[in-house]
Design a protein around this motif. Structure first.
Motif, short mmCIF file in Angstrom:
data_model
loop_
_atom_site.label_atom_id
_atom_site.label_comp_id
_atom_site.label_asym_id
_atom_site.label_seq_id
_atom_site.Cartn_x
_atom_site.Cartn_y
_atom_site.Cartn_z
N GLY A 259 62.93 -58.29 -10.99
CA GLY A 259 63.85 -58.04 -9.89
C GLY A 259 64.05 -56.56 -9.63
O GLY A 259 64.04 -56.11 -8.48
N TYR A 260 64.21 -55.79 -10.70
CA TYR A 260 64.37 -54.34 -10.57
C TYR A 260 63.09 -53.71 -10.00
O TYR A 260 63.14 -52.87 -9.10
N SER A 262 60.78 -55.17 -8.12
CA SER A 262 60.49 -55.58 -6.74
C SER A 262 61.27 -54.78 -5.71
O SER A 262 60.81 -54.59 -4.58
N LEU A 263 62.45 -54.31 -6.09
CA LEU A 263 63.27 -53.53 -5.16
C LEU A 263 62.84 -52.08 -5.08
O LEU A 263 63.32 -51.35 -4.21
N ARG A 264 61.91 -51.69 -5.94
CA ARG A 264 61.49 -50.29 -5.98
C ARG A 264 60.01 -50.09 -5.64
O ARG A 264 59.51 -48.98 -5.69
N PRO A 268 55.98 -55.72 -2.96
CA PRO A 268 56.35 -56.60 -4.08
C PRO A 268 55.69 -57.96 -3.97
O PRO A 268 55.34 -58.43 -2.89
N GLU A 271 59.46 -60.65 -2.03
CA GLU A 271 60.36 -59.69 -1.39
C GLU A 271 61.82 -60.17 -1.57
O GLU A 271 62.40 -60.81 -0.70
N LEU A 272 62.40 -59.81 -2.71
CA LEU A 272 63.73 -60.30 -3.05
C LEU A 272 64.82 -59.73 -2.16
O LEU A 272 65.94 -60.25 -2.14
N GLY A 273 64.51 -58.68 -1.42
CA GLY A 273 65.49 -58.14 -0.49
C GLY A 273 65.90 -59.13 0.59
O GLY A 273 66.97 -58.98 1.21
N ARG A 276 69.41 -60.84 0.87
CA ARG A 276 70.58 -60.25 1.55
C ARG A 276 70.96 -61.06 2.78
O ARG A 276 72.09 -60.96 3.26
#
Length: 492
Positions: A259-260, A262-264, A268, A271-273, A276
């Motif tokens: 998770g960390y 994929s946000l950076r 990814p 796309e866990l964003g 939101r």
């Protein structure tokens, strides 16, 4: 999206050398339908054969949960890379490779001599299945204009409905009159036909190359595989409590690390964003926890029918068929129901009904009339079909068009993970209620285990209602009139 698709067909970079001919466009939907049929058939045909295979391999029936869960876990791990594979190597090569791998794994599964060989072959089947349906659907999107796509997708997903109808019955017939190996061998001629059609008629689309998220794939795959393994063996006293806790901690750490990561990263794996987006977050998380409760039902019902009730595999398959028929009929009325109730009211009420129906299976015993079992199975199939399709289509309510592919990867991955974990949970709960010193754990299922498991799983399902309560009354209005074609394969 339409402009993007047209650009891909005419771009000089060669995503597709030339527009597909009319013959290709006529046969392509049937080719993709073969993939839908193979996958949907394979997820149901094995269920009625579980007790027979367990006896042939001299293992307890509950241990066979690993054979079912390994397939869906493999799907969950490899679905996220299917889009990248198609863009990098071309849809024709990846689709052909997927069918070939699925067919070979089916042949090897039928030749397996023990449960561990069978699990390994099921993992290979999952690798192939993870590429078949997503890449087939991607090929359709890039071949047909949107005005045609809805009609084409509806045609293609019909085999996905037929598979659960005939799968349990065909599996029961083969086990009763042939050999359990034939439930896997049946995929071989279908796969060979699919390979011939792919070579002749499948367009070869490619996209601009983007780097693979190898680090993300390793973190995510290792995390979910380790967690699934711990859930599979939990309660079998293979590991000490401290070892179990340590492995669970490692698996959670790997998933959090993904998770960390994929946000950076720019590209990814998942796309866990997108979480939101409120409606997407509620849909995927609600779907995950609902399937934790109902995901093990295809594993438990054949055990219930064949061990405590004493039905043959063929009779067990016939008793499961009403579920699929009820699900198909329910889909026909879904649009009108959604139009009247809306997504929030539909999901909150339907989830409670589904959990209650699941608990009703705890009342099924040797003296239950067959007509009552059929009625319960039909109602359960109808309401579970409504639940799945509504949850799946809700995920796209507020999703931008260019994000639908990423959203679909996340939703499909979460779905397969929850089914895999649900099967493990069903086996674990059943084993928990069987007396440890019972003279025969198989006979003990007649009075313990299975009935209690249905009650616990029903309660777990009802609790997921609290997640859907976070929806607003107006959520999903834009997809009400197209819900059954947006994610029409949601019966599973």
């Amino acid at each position: 999206m339409d402009d993007q698709v047209r650009t891909r067909r005419t771009d000089t970079s060669g995503t597709c050398p030339e527009p597909p001919s009319d013959a290709v466009k006529r046969l392509l939907p049937w080719l993709v339908a073969v993939a839908y049929f193979m996958e949907s058939l394979d997820t149901t045909i094995l269920n009625t054969a579980v007790p027979v295979i367990a006896k042939a391999m001299d293992v307890p029936p509950l241990s066979m949960k690993a054979v079912l869960a390994s397939y869906t876990l493999s799907l969950a791990i490899f679905i996220p890379i299917s889009g990248w594979m198609a863009d990098r190597f071309g849809t024709r090569r990846v689709f052909a490779g997927a069918i070939g791998l699925f067919t070979l794994a089916s042949l090897l599964a039928g030749l397996s001599q023990n449960m561990y060989m069978l699990i390994a072959c099921r993992i290979l089947q999952g690798c192939g299945g993870a590429m078949m349906v997503p890449v087939g659907r991607l090929t359709l999107v890039r071949t047909f204009d949107r005005t045609e796509f809805i009609r084409i997708l509806s045609l293609v997903t019909i085999p996905g409905w037929i598979g659960p109808v005939i799968g349990p019955t065909v599996g029961g017939f083969m086990v009763a009159h042939l050999h359990w190996s034939f439930i896997f061998f049946v995929n071989v001629p279908i796969g060979i036909l699919g390979l011939i059609l792919v070579a002749r008629y499948l367009p070869d689309y490619r996209e601009e190359k983007r780097p693979p998220d190898i680090k993300g794939f390793l973190l995510f795959g290792a995390g979910v595989a380790l967690m699934s393994y711990v859930l599979e063996i939990f309660g079998e006293h293979i590991l000490t409590p401290s070892q179990t806790i340590a492995l669970l901690a490692v698996s959670v750490a790997l998933i959090l690390a993904y998770g960390y990561h994929s946000l950076r990263t720019r590209w990814p794996l998942l796309e866990l964003g997108l979480f939101r987006i409120r409606t997407f977050r509620i849909s995927v998380s609600g779907s995950f926890f609902t399937r934790l409760g109902v995901g093990g039902v295809p594993f438990l019902l054949p055990l219930l029918y064949q061990i405590p009730l004493g039905f043959t595999p063929m009779q067990s398959g016939l008793l499961i068929m009403p579920q699929a028929i009820g699900g198909i009929l329910a889909k026909l009325a879904l649009s009108r129901i959604l139009d009247r109730l809306g997504y929030r009211n539909m999901l909150t009420s339907n989830t409670i009904i589904l959990g209650a129906l699941l608990m009703l299976f705890a009342t099924v015993g040797p003296y239950t009339p067959v007509w009552l079992i059929v009625l319960q199975a039909s109602l359960y199939g109808a309401f579970s079909s409504l639940q799945y399709t509504t949850m799946n289509s809700m995920a796209y309510a507020d999703m931008d068009q260019h994000k639908t592919s990423s959203a679909g990867s996340i939703a499909s991955t979460a779905q397969e993970l929850s089914i895999s974990f649900g099967i493990a949970a069903a086996g674990l709960i059943t084993a928990f209620f069987i007396p440890e010193h019972a003279p025969s754990r198989e006979k003990a299922m007649m009075g313990f285990g299975l009935h209690e498991a249905f009650i616990v799983l029903g309660i777990m399902t009802i609790l997921s209602t609290f997640i859907f309560a976070g929806l607003k009354r107006e959520d999903g209005e834009r997809v009400v009139h197209r819900s059954q074609v947006r994610m029409n394969r949601g019966y599973r």
